[in-house]
Design a protein around this motif. Structure first.
Motif, short mmCIF file in Angstrom:
data_model
loop_
_atom_site.label_atom_id
_atom_site.label_comp_id
_atom_site.label_asym_id
_atom_site.label_seq_id
_atom_site.Cartn_x
_atom_site.Cartn_y
_atom_site.Cartn_z
N THR A 69 0.82 -1.21 0.00
CA THR A 69 0.00 0.00 0.00
C THR A 69 0.86 1.26 0.00
O THR A 69 0.63 2.18 -0.80
N GLY A 70 1.86 1.32 0.86
CA GLY A 70 2.68 2.52 0.99
C GLY A 70 3.68 2.69 -0.13
O GLY A 70 3.56 3.60 -0.95
N LEU A 71 4.68 1.81 -0.17
CA LEU A 71 5.76 1.97 -1.14
C LEU A 71 5.27 1.84 -2.58
O LEU A 71 5.50 2.73 -3.39
N CYS A 72 4.59 0.74 -2.90
CA CYS A 72 4.12 0.55 -4.28
C CYS A 72 3.04 1.56 -4.65
O CYS A 72 2.98 2.00 -5.79
N GLY A 73 2.20 1.92 -3.69
CA GLY A 73 1.17 2.91 -3.97
C GLY A 73 1.75 4.26 -4.35
O GLY A 73 1.23 4.96 -5.21
N ALA A 74 2.86 4.63 -3.70
CA ALA A 74 3.51 5.91 -4.02
C ALA A 74 4.49 5.79 -5.19
O ALA A 74 4.71 6.76 -5.90
N LEU A 75 5.05 4.61 -5.37
CA LEU A 75 6.01 4.40 -6.46
C LEU A 75 5.31 4.38 -7.82
O LEU A 75 5.76 5.03 -8.76
N THR A 76 4.23 3.67 -7.91
CA THR A 76 3.53 3.55 -9.19
C THR A 76 2.56 4.69 -9.37
O THR A 76 2.13 5.32 -8.41
N THR A 77 2.18 4.94 -10.62
CA THR A 77 1.33 6.10 -10.87
C THR A 77 0.45 5.91 -12.08
O THR A 77 0.90 6.04 -13.21
N TYR A 78 -0.78 5.56 -11.84
CA TYR A 78 -1.74 5.44 -12.94
C TYR A 78 -2.14 6.80 -13.47
O TYR A 78 -2.35 6.97 -14.67
N SER A 79 -2.19 7.78 -12.60
CA SER A 79 -2.58 9.12 -13.05
C SER A 79 -1.55 9.73 -13.99
O SER A 79 -1.90 10.33 -15.01
N THR A 80 -0.27 9.58 -13.68
CA THR A 80 0.77 10.11 -14.57
C THR A 80 0.79 9.34 -15.88
O THR A 80 0.95 9.93 -16.95
#
Length: 124
Positions: A69-80
């Protein structure tokens, strides 16, 4: 207390995304968003590995919150990914936009499956 694991993971994932994106993009002289592609595929691989580890009982729910949730959630970016694809299409690079969609989805799914398979080998 679980929120702390998410916050700590995101505190690592967000700067890691920024630095990785900039480093990768500098190495490629193209409009294709290689930086975003890289962080998304790496995140999918890590999430697949984590999912397999959790399923096998090799990772706790706290690790899942921190890494998944934390690391991968902030690392990946569907919006970008979405924004960059839209920009490519609007700027007339429709082939790059289509390639970004297809390659990102195929590579992301492939990476998640590879991560789960690797977890099977390690902990299965």
């Amino acid at each position: 207390m679980n929120w702390l694991f998410v916050v700590l993971g995101a505190g690592i994932g967000a700067p890691l995304r920024f630095l990785t994106d900039r480093t990768v993009q500098k190495k490629h002289d193209t409009v294709f968003p290689w930086g975003t592609f890289t962080v998304n595929v790496v995140g999918c691989l890590v999430l697949g590995l984590l999912t397999g580890a959790v399923t096998a009982g090799a990772a706790s729910s706290q690790v899942q919150l921190f890494v998944g949730t934390g690391l991968c959630g902030a690392l990946t970016t569907y919006s970008t990914f979405s924004y960059e694809t839209l920009r490519l299409a609007e700027d007339g690079a429709k082939l790059y936009a289509a390639a970004n969609i297809v390659v990102s989805v195929v590579a992301g799914l492939g990476a998640v499956f590879m991560g789960v398979a690797l977890a099977e080998v390690l902990w299965g």
